[in-house]
Design a protein around this motif. Structure first.
Motif, PDB file in Angstrom:
ATOM      1  N   ASP A 120      -4.449  -3.733   0.647  1.00  0.00           N
ATOM      2  CA  ASP A 120      -4.325  -4.884   1.847  1.00  0.00           C
ATOM      3  C   ASP A 120      -4.201  -6.311   1.176  1.00  0.00           C
ATOM      4  O   ASP A 120      -5.218  -6.441   0.422  1.00  0.00           O
ATOM      5  N   ASP A 138      -7.249   4.455   2.314  1.00  0.00           N
ATOM      6  CA  ASP A 138      -5.755   4.205   2.192  1.00  0.00           C
ATOM      7  C   ASP A 138      -5.082   4.477   0.927  1.00  0.00           C
ATOM      8  O   ASP A 138      -3.888   5.028   1.156  1.00  0.00           O
ATOM      9  N   MET A 171      -0.623   6.860  11.073  1.00  0.00           N
ATOM     10  CA  MET A 171       0.348   5.634  10.768  1.00  0.00           C
ATOM     11  C   MET A 171       1.628   5.897  11.130  1.00  0.00           C
ATOM     12  O   MET A 171       2.354   6.912  11.042  1.00  0.00           O
ATOM     13  N   THR A 175       3.928   1.014   9.084  1.00  0.00           N
ATOM     14  CA  THR A 175       2.496   0.890   8.539  1.00  0.00           C
ATOM     15  C   THR A 175       2.384   1.778   7.013  1.00  0.00           C
ATOM     16  O   THR A 175       1.888   1.137   6.219  1.00  0.00           O
ATOM     17  N   ARG A 176       3.423   2.681   6.729  1.00  0.00           N
ATOM     18  CA  ARG A 176       3.421   3.448   5.674  1.00  0.00           C
ATOM     19  C   ARG A 176       4.117   2.830   4.652  1.00  0.00           C
ATOM     20  O   ARG A 176       3.748   2.504   3.508  1.00  0.00           O
ATOM     21  N   GLN A 178       4.352  -0.746   4.720  1.00  0.00           N
ATOM     22  CA  GLN A 178       3.674  -1.601   4.247  1.00  0.00           C
ATOM     23  C   GLN A 178       2.661  -1.424   3.218  1.00  0.00           C
ATOM     24  O   GLN A 178       2.533  -2.258   2.315  1.00  0.00           O
TER      25      GLN A 178
END
Length: 403
Positions: A120, A138, A171, A175-176, A178
């Motif tokens: 992130d 993650d 997800m 989202t995946r 990103q």
């Protein structure tokens, strides 16, 4: 310490004027636009120096390019494949050109594939600030389910695998994408930005490169470049692995104090030195940063001061980039050890007694948010960190002067 600031060139959202107003004493930069393996020509070096020398209105800035970060070591050199010998020759040629331009310190790293890894790049803190974070769950979701690296699941404990499977299932596609983009962000400010296909291809080239092989290749590189640096009066300083534990099935050779000591002993020259990055090394609970400074300080040529907070004392662990005086590294004790080393050098008559430091990374705060700057390199967040570090240095320096 000598207070420096990392700058990514004319396209950096943080300008020369911003740096000057932050009160920095010198600039750390590189020719990020040149492909890895190319020679840095005298003309390109001089152009970057000229870009630093002027403010927006043309007035002289008084700032100089004091340190290189980074002169990239190609994947070919690390794997000893393809035209790696030419790349070493070009690295040495670049080093000579930098010395001719008056630059004496080069920071580099020997990390396979990625310079650093986060999941992130804009993790929200309770006060609204943003920071970078590495989340182990993650990352496992990326490695196992997005990259689909063969054997990835075996590299994580069962509880992490199970949690990663659940998180991946929750997800959506955005989202995946990103997450994948964050992990393979690549070299900060560089010409290359890695795709998933690039990562898979690079991982394949490292298939025969074990930990022992990468250490041997690193020593081969040092044996060629460190004596030249010594003759030129330059200082080379290798940056630690970030984070300091194995990822993607790749070897790591600069993650602990023992790693640093082994690399220094392999080519035992003063020019072969260390970048002590408290943030990278602080992502392991067993790295004692003040102690490392005391024991390895003779070869510390560059300091990156930042702080992280780990979610646990496991290795690997999740962590986020905390404020400079927060986190789990005792920054006061570390700066005290740095000042003691500087005093020792000054007494010994070393001309490098004042160790260059930069406030590494920083949280996006105030007008940093939405600026679209380089992840980890905000203007105001770093300025805040630099001010805090200066305050600690000033307070402690009185004790060292008295001593």
């Amino acid at each position: 310490m000598r207070h420096t600031w990392r700058w990514f060139g004319p396209n950096d959202r943080v300008s020369v004027d911003d740096m000057l107003q932050a009160g920095v004493q010198g600039v750390v930069t590189a020719l990020h636009h040149l492909p890895t393996g190319e020679i840095w020509s005298p003309e390109q070096i001089a152009l970057r120096q000229a870009q630093l020398a002027a403010m927006r209105d043309g007035a002289p800035s008084g700032l100089e390019w004091e340190m290189v970060e980074s002169l990239p070591v190609s994947e070919q050199i690390k794997t000893q494949t393809g035209d790696w010998r030419d790349h070493v020759s070009n690295w040495i040629a670049s080093m000579r050109n930098l010395r001719a331009a008056g630059i004496r310190v080069i920071c580099y790293n020997f990390m396979p594939v990625l310079d650093w890894t986060r999941t992130d790049l804009e993790w929200r803190r309770p006060n609204g600030a943003r920071c970078m974070r590495f989340d182990l769950i993650d990352f496992a979701a990326f490695d196992i389910h997005i990259l689909e690296r063969p054997g990835a699941a075996q590299d994580f404990p069962e509880d992490v695998r199970d949690a990663a499977a659940r998180r991946f299932a929750d997800m959506d596609d955005a989202t995946r994408q990103q997450l994948a983009g964050n992990v393979v962000f690549g070299l900060p400010g560089a010409a290359e930005h890695l795709t998933m296909a690039d990562v898979r291809d690079l991982l394949q080239t490292y298939a025969p490169v074990t930990d022992a092989v990468l250490r041997r290749h690193f020593h081969d590189f040092l044996e060629q470049v460190a004596p030249v640096a010594q003759d030129l009066g330059m200082r080379l300083c290798c940056h630690p692995d970030d984070p300091p534990f194995p990822l993607l099935g790749l070897p790591r050779v600069m993650s602990t104090e023992a790693d640093f000591a082994e690399r220094m002993a392999a080519v035992d020259l003063p020019a072969n030195g260390i970048t002590l990055c408290s943030g990278s090394l602080g992502a392991r609970h067993d790295n004692d940063l003040p102690g490392m400074m005391r024991r390895l300080g003779d070869r510390v040529h560059f300091l990156h001061l930042r702080n992280v907070r780990r979610d646990s004392d496991t290795v690997p662990a999740s962590f986020f980039e905390d404020e400079h005086l927060s986190g789990q590294t005792d920054m006061v004790a570390l700066i005290d050890a740095i000042l003691a080393e500087e005093a020792r050098r000054r007494t010994a008559g070393r001309d490098d007694w004042r160790i260059p430091m930069r406030p590494d990374h920083g949280q996006d705060i105030l007008d940093d948010i939405g600026r679209g700057g380089q992840p980890g390199y905000p203007a105001i967040g770093r300025l805040k960190g630099l001010a805090e570090l200066r305050g600690v240095e000033l307070a402690l320096s009185r004790n060292h002067r008295a001593a």
